[in-house]
Design a protein around this motif. Structure first.
Motif, short mmCIF file in Angstrom:
data_model
loop_
_atom_site.label_atom_id
_atom_site.label_comp_id
_atom_site.label_asym_id
_atom_site.label_seq_id
_atom_site.Cartn_x
_atom_site.Cartn_y
_atom_site.Cartn_z
N PHE A 96 -6.53 -0.44 -6.11
CA PHE A 96 -6.43 -1.70 -5.38
C PHE A 96 -6.96 -2.90 -6.17
CE2 PHE A 96 -6.03 1.48 -2.07
CZ PHE A 96 -4.99 0.97 -1.31
N ASP B 146 0.89 -1.17 0.00
CA ASP B 146 0.00 0.00 0.00
C ASP B 146 0.92 1.20 0.00
OD1 ASP B 146 -1.83 1.98 0.25
OD2 ASP B 146 -2.88 1.14 1.98
N LYS C 101 -1.65 0.01 -4.81
CA LYS C 101 -0.88 -1.19 -5.10
C LYS C 101 0.37 -0.86 -5.92
CE LYS C 101 -3.51 -4.35 -3.19
NZ LYS C 101 -3.03 -5.14 -2.04
#
Length: 323
Positions: free
Chosen positions: A122, A99, A103
């Motif tokens: 994400f 994170d 990503k």
């Protein structure tokens, strides 16, 4: 508004599979083994974007006193969130996770060549296995943390992890921590080594190394959105001995030009600021015939603490469209 520098106008996890060697061999045979990492559907990759903070440039509003170890790609206008992020070459996914925020995907293209894509949404389009050049990896995260606008952080480097950068004993207290494949994204200006000495590479220089084919049907250049409306053309790249400006030409976004030759700065460039970028294309344009034109110019819309430009504006792009 971004302004062109006057000086620039002349001058989750890790794992490898057996298919890597075959993918790298295919990439070496391709006339375009590497391409740009971001694009909009139907447009040439990189079209409509600016490198707001380039390699070995200082981002004074976010991290003053540190060199950027990659490139931050932004839309010229509006939010960059949702823009497609594409593999720059054939290879194997060796990391997908973290994170950063958002990503991170890292692709290995050869034993000593990796591409890293940070601040992705994400929901990734890939998680493991082989990828081909131009394959969608994901999209840029819509950042709402107020720390930075949405953008792609993109790196080319020779390592996945290395002891002093992002391995067992990171030299500097960066948030990524120990054995963190994404890495810090920055390197102190007062460190004894340039980022290139630690294994990072100038991304645009590295990607352009592949575009060295002779002119042929179906391949060429396109004038980028946001390119200056008028550009000087030269007998040789302006930093070469005996180079002479032969005239100026008017450019229109989307205009096609033939590719004839290329002149590129070293992948392990040790320059700093956007003025260290060197990318020139030889093309044919009337009424001058064969000429050289600067394809990436320093832009002082963002500057370092020394006043030198940190941004890079694209003028000419490879005619490779985003899916």
């Amino acid at each position: 508004m971004h302004h062109l520098s006057r000086r620039s106008m002349v001058a989750g996890g890790v794992g490898l599979v057996a298919g890597l060697a075959a993918n790298v061999a295919r990439a070496q045979q391709s006339p375009f083994p590497l391409s740009l990492p971001i694009g909009l559907p139907g447009n040439a990759l990189g079209d409509g974007f600016i490198i707001r903070h380039g390699y070995a440039c200082e981002n004074t509003w976010y991290n003053p006193g540190w060199w950027h170890t990659g490139e931050d790609w932004y839309r010229l206008e509006g939010n960059t969130a949702g823009a497609g992020v594409y593999a720059v070459g054939d290879g194997e996914i060796v990391f997908a996770g973290s994170d950063y925020p958002g990503k991170v995907v890292i692709v290995q293209h050869a034993d000593d060549l990796y591409s890293m894509y940070g601040h992705l949404d994400f929901t990734l389009s890939v998680s493991s296995g082989s990828v081909r050049r131009g394959q969608l990896l994901g999209t840029v995260l819509d950042r709402t943390d107020g720390v930075a606008p949405s953008h792609l952080h993109f790196e080319m480097r020779t390592f996945l992890t290395t002891t002093e950068v992002n391995g067992e004993s990171p030299r500097y207290g960066v948030s990524c921590g120990v054995n963190c494949a994404p890495g810090p994204g920055y390197w102190p200006i007062d460190a004894p080594e340039h980022p290139s000495a630690m294994g990072w590479r100038n991304p645009l220089h590295t990607l352009a190394q592949g575009f060295t084919i002779a002119e042929q049907d179906g391949f060429g250049l396109v004038v980028a959105e946001g390119a200056p409306g008028r550009m000087p053309v030269w007998s040789l790249p302006a930093d070469r001995a005996k180079a002479e400006q032969v005239g100026e030409v008017d450019l229109v976004a989307g205009q096609d030009l033939p590719y004839v030759d290329i002149a590129i700065g070293p992948a392990d460039s040790v320059g700093s600021s956007a003025e260290a970028y060197r990318l020139w294309y030889r093309t044919r344009i009337e009424p001058y015939g064969l000429v050289w034109m600067q394809a990436a110019v320093a832009d002082d819309g963002d500057t370092g603490s020394d006043g030198r430009p940190s941004s890079v504006r694209l003028v000419l792009l490879q005619r490779i469209s985003a899916a």
